[in-house]
Design a protein around this motif. Structure first.
Motif, short mmCIF file in Angstrom:
data_model
loop_
_atom_site.label_atom_id
_atom_site.label_comp_id
_atom_site.label_asym_id
_atom_site.label_seq_id
_atom_site.Cartn_x
_atom_site.Cartn_y
_atom_site.Cartn_z
N CYS A 205 0.85 -1.20 0.00
CA CYS A 205 0.00 0.00 0.00
C CYS A 205 0.88 1.23 0.00
O CYS A 205 1.96 1.23 0.57
N SER A 206 0.36 2.27 -0.61
CA SER A 206 1.07 3.55 -0.48
C SER A 206 0.34 4.39 0.55
O SER A 206 -0.88 4.28 0.71
N VAL B 269 -3.72 3.47 -0.20
CA VAL B 269 -4.03 3.09 -1.58
C VAL B 269 -3.35 1.75 -1.86
O VAL B 269 -2.14 1.61 -1.69
N LEU B 270 -4.20 0.77 -2.21
CA LEU B 270 -3.65 -0.57 -2.48
C LEU B 270 -2.97 -0.57 -3.84
O LEU B 270 -3.61 -0.27 -4.85
N GLN B 271 -1.69 -0.90 -3.84
CA GLN B 271 -0.94 -0.93 -5.10
C GLN B 271 -0.86 -2.33 -5.68
O GLN B 271 -1.06 -2.54 -6.86
N GLU B 272 -0.54 -3.29 -4.78
CA GLU B 272 -0.40 -4.69 -5.24
C GLU B 272 -0.91 -5.59 -4.14
O GLU B 272 -0.89 -5.22 -2.97
N ALA B 273 -1.32 -6.81 -4.51
CA ALA B 273 -1.71 -7.80 -3.50
C ALA B 273 -1.36 -9.19 -4.00
O ALA B 273 -1.61 -9.52 -5.16
N ASP B 274 -0.72 -10.00 -3.14
CA ASP B 274 -0.43 -11.40 -3.45
C ASP B 274 -1.25 -12.26 -2.53
O ASP B 274 -1.36 -11.96 -1.33
N LEU B 275 -1.75 -13.36 -3.05
CA LEU B 275 -2.57 -14.25 -2.25
C LEU B 275 -1.71 -15.15 -1.37
O LEU B 275 -0.80 -15.82 -1.85
N ILE B 276 -1.98 -15.16 -0.06
CA ILE B 276 -1.31 -16.10 0.84
C ILE B 276 -2.23 -17.30 1.06
O ILE B 276 -1.82 -18.44 1.00
#
Ligand SMILES: [Zn+2]
Length: 257
Positions: free
Chosen positions: A61-62, A71-78
């Motif tokens: 997030c920034s 602000v969500l920039q990227e997300a990886d699934l755990i």
């Protein structure tokens, strides 16, 4: 705008305009946080369709100075815990856990214990090894302890006589005092819930030791019903209102009966 990377579980997702989503997470390092996922509604490609309730993600997030919303920039699934969302009863319980945490927690205050507890119950719901009702008992007992409203079930709140020395089979729990009360000390109170000694013992076992051990405790069907009824009333008393997800959970239960 510095970036923040952290593991977090999705508690809530709300549409924002035609294109965006506002997400509330419970994160490992910063407790409850909210972030806007721009264009997440417009294009599932933007975040790969992983922004689902109860999913565990690693977020990037920034942050902007003076602004609470990230602000969500990227997300990886755990972990997607997809079995939960495919089952109405599991979804109802997970929604209750998520709403309870969302209601109780303040934004940005770290509570690693809550993150670990939520992860544990979601993981167990997903792999279906422990009945939902038992998980809910474990969750509510442990949650109450972590947030500092642990119910006193071991001694009379007034005279401190131990539960084993209380003669009655059913003992009153006084919500306003936060604990059990023996018959000698009991006065007329509207905020009371009667529990059998057997249920009290089982609740006390759930409260201590590690979580996987607590999950192995065998409850009698009557203790499950009584324990759940008690804890849901106890939590509602502390929050001061009945959560929407709890009302839904009760509806589902009535249909099952
Ligand atoms: Zn007493």
């Amino acid at each position: 705008m510095p970036n923040l990377t952290l593991p977090a579980i999705i508690l809530r997702r709300v549409d924002f305009g035609d294109y965006d989503l506002i997400l509330t997470f419970f994160s490992l390092n910063k407790g409850k946080i909210s972030a806007i996922a721009k264009s997440a509604k417009k294009s599932t490609k933007r975040f790969g369709g992983i922004l689902e309730l109860f999913s565990v993600l690693r977020l990037v997030c920034s942050t902007a100075k003076g602004r609470e919303l990230l602000v969500l920039q990227e997300a990886d699934l755990i972990n997607s815990f997809s079995c939960i969302r495919g089952d109405l009863k599991k979804t109802a319980y997970a929604s209750y856990f998520a709403e309870l945490i969302n209601e109780w927690s303040e934004t940005g205050s770290e509570q690693e214990g809550i993150y670990r507890l939520l992860y544990f119950v979601l993981d167990q719901l997903d792999i279906c090894r422990i009945p939902e009702e038992i998980l809910s008992i474990i969750f509510q007992m442990r949650f109450a302890d972590i947030v500092g409203v642990r119910p006193n079930l071991s001694v009379c709140t007034d005279c401190r006589i131990e539960i084993d020395r209380i003669k009655e089979d059913r003992v009153a729990f006084d919500f306003s005092k936060g604990g059990i009360i023996c018959q000698k000390c009991a006065c007329i109170s509207v905020n009371r819930f009667f529990l059998s000694k057997g249920t009290i013992k089982q609740l006390l076992w759930v409260e201590s030791g590690d979580l996987s051990k607590a999950a192995k405790i065998r409850f009698t069907p009557s203790s499950v019903k009584e324990g759940l009824g008690f804890l849901e009333s106890f939590i509602t008393y502390h929050i001061g209102k009945e959560l929407q997800s709890l009302r839904f959970l009760k509806q589902i239960r009535r249909k099952d009966e």
